[in-house]
Design a protein around this motif. Structure first.
Motif, PDB file in Angstrom:
ATOM      1  N   ILE A 136       0.420  -4.845  19.856  1.00 18.28           N
ATOM      2  CA  ILE A 136       1.001  -4.984  18.522  1.00 18.28           C
ATOM      3  C   ILE A 136       2.251  -4.095  18.468  1.00 18.28           C
ATOM      4  N   GLU A 137       3.417  -4.742  18.468  1.00 18.70           N
ATOM      5  CA  GLU A 137       4.665  -3.978  18.484  1.00 18.70           C
ATOM      6  C   GLU A 137       5.155  -3.751  17.060  1.00 18.70           C
ATOM      7  N   THR A 138       5.359  -2.484  16.713  1.00 22.15           N
ATOM      8  CA  THR A 138       5.915  -2.102  15.417  1.00 22.15           C
ATOM      9  C   THR A 138       7.236  -1.371  15.652  1.00 22.15           C
ATOM     10  N   LYS A 139       7.896  -0.995  14.580  1.00 28.01           N
ATOM     11  CA  LYS A 139       9.149  -0.244  14.717  1.00 28.01           C
ATOM     12  C   LYS A 139       8.901   1.142  15.302  1.00 28.01           C
ATOM     13  N   ALA A 195       1.600 -13.051   6.565  1.00 26.50           N
ATOM     14  CA  ALA A 195       3.049 -13.032   6.342  1.00 26.50           C
ATOM     15  C   ALA A 195       3.333 -13.007   4.851  1.00 26.50           C
ATOM     16  N   HIS A 196       4.238 -12.127   4.451  1.00 28.44           N
ATOM     17  CA  HIS A 196       4.704 -12.103   3.060  1.00 28.44           C
ATOM     18  C   HIS A 196       6.204 -11.853   3.105  1.00 28.44           C
ATOM     19  N   GLY A 197       6.962 -12.929   2.840  1.00 26.24           N
ATOM     20  CA  GLY A 197       8.395 -12.874   3.059  1.00 26.24           C
ATOM     21  C   GLY A 197       8.666 -12.793   4.547  1.00 26.24           C
ATOM     22  N   ARG A 198       9.540 -11.881   4.944  1.00 29.44           N
ATOM     23  CA  ARG A 198       9.829 -11.692   6.373  1.00 29.44           C
ATOM     24  C   ARG A 198       8.906 -10.665   7.014  1.00 29.44           C
ATOM     25  N   LYS A 199       8.072 -10.058   6.230  1.00 28.27           N
ATOM     26  CA  LYS A 199       7.170  -9.023   6.727  1.00 28.27           C
ATOM     27  C   LYS A 199       5.865  -9.646   7.236  1.00 28.27           C
ATOM     28  N   VAL A 200       5.430  -9.227   8.419  1.00 26.18           N
ATOM     29  CA  VAL A 200       4.165  -9.706   8.996  1.00 26.18           C
ATOM     30  C   VAL A 200       3.250  -8.503   9.221  1.00 26.18           C
ATOM     31  N   TYR A 230       5.154 -16.399  16.816  1.00 31.24           N
ATOM     32  CA  TYR A 230       4.828 -15.536  17.965  1.00 31.24           C
ATOM     33  C   TYR A 230       3.329 -15.266  17.995  1.00 31.24           C
ATOM     34  N   TRP A 231       2.764 -14.896  16.859  1.00 27.33           N
ATOM     35  CA  TRP A 231       1.340 -14.556  16.810  1.00 27.33           C
ATOM     36  C   TRP A 231       0.453 -15.785  17.011  1.00 27.33           C
TER      37      TRP A 231
END
Length: 235
Positions: free
Chosen positions: A131-134, A150-155, A172-173
């Motif tokens: 799971i890649e995060t910032k 997903a909510h908007g561009r946020k996953v 991707y997921w």
């Protein structure tokens, strides 16, 4: 992976060995370690990993029902096939959640179908998902993922550990997660069958009702069929 056979019938042991080797030959994979035992005492004394087990019921000394129960207490992830000529043991075997009940004499094609289901389940339980995060990359078992939302561009990846905000999108997921236990119920949700509590025509309740996922009406029938097949494969 380590596969074990426990049966006092040498002919059945030989047949199981042949079928297991043939199965892996057919899928182009080297056969894993394969260990045989002729009684329950020897099997229980074995200290190695036990991933998939073919277990007879009627053997000298401890019977297979007792042995299977003891192994499940130590490792509830073990995949157990009961192999017997006696259908009266079915209820007892189901009480400790055997994976399949195979009748003697063994039918090769049925064996292959059930073996494929067992391998799929094993892979699902053992596969690790990055799971890649910032902030970095967190690697977790696929089974620990409850939903992808997903909510908007946020996953957000909801897991049994915590929530992670993924840098990747829903396609991707959908491609990454194992198809036999994950299902996209709605454009905004991918769910793990393992964590389903219940569902209706509009909503899937997850993780003892702590999380919820929308279920598109047109996907209800396909979802129900896939979920029941999943339950069948884990019995």
């Amino acid at each position: 992976m380590r596969i074990l056979i426990c049966d006092d019938d040498a002919l059945i042991v030989e047949q199981l060995q042949e079928y297991i080797n043939n199965f892996f030959e057919n899928i182009g994979v080297k056969c894993p370690e394969l260990i045989c035992f002729s009684d329950g005492e020897s099997l229980l004394a074995d200290k190695g990993e036990k991933d998939i087990l073919f277990l007879d019921v009627e053997m000298p000394g401890m019977n297979g029902i007792y042995v299977g129960n003891e192994l499940k207490k130590k490792n509830d992830k073990i995949i157990i096939f009961i192999v017997t000529s006696y259908s009266e043991y079915l209820d007892d075997a189901m009480r400790f959640h055997v994976f399949r009940y195979l009748s003697k004499p063994l039918a090769k094609q049925r064996f292959f179908r059930n073996m494929k289901d067992a391998i799929d389940l094993y892979n699902t339980m053992t596969i690790k998902i990055p799971i890649e995060t910032k902030q970095g990359v967190h690697t977790l078992p696929a089974s620990s993922i409850i939903t992808v939302e997903a909510h908007g561009r946020k996953v957000t990846i909801h897991t049994t550990l915590c929530d992670f905000e993924s840098v990747h999108n829903m396609p991707y997921w959908l491609k990454l997660l194992p198809k036999n236990c994950f299902f996209q119920t709605h454009r905004s949700f991918i769910i793990n069958f393992e964590h389903v509590t219940d569902f209706d025509h509009a909503l899937v309740n997850m993780a003892d009702n702590q999380l919820h996922a929308y279920l598109t009406k047109r996907k209800y029938s396909a979802f129900k069929e896939a979920y029941l097949l999943y339950l069948e494969s884990t019995r």
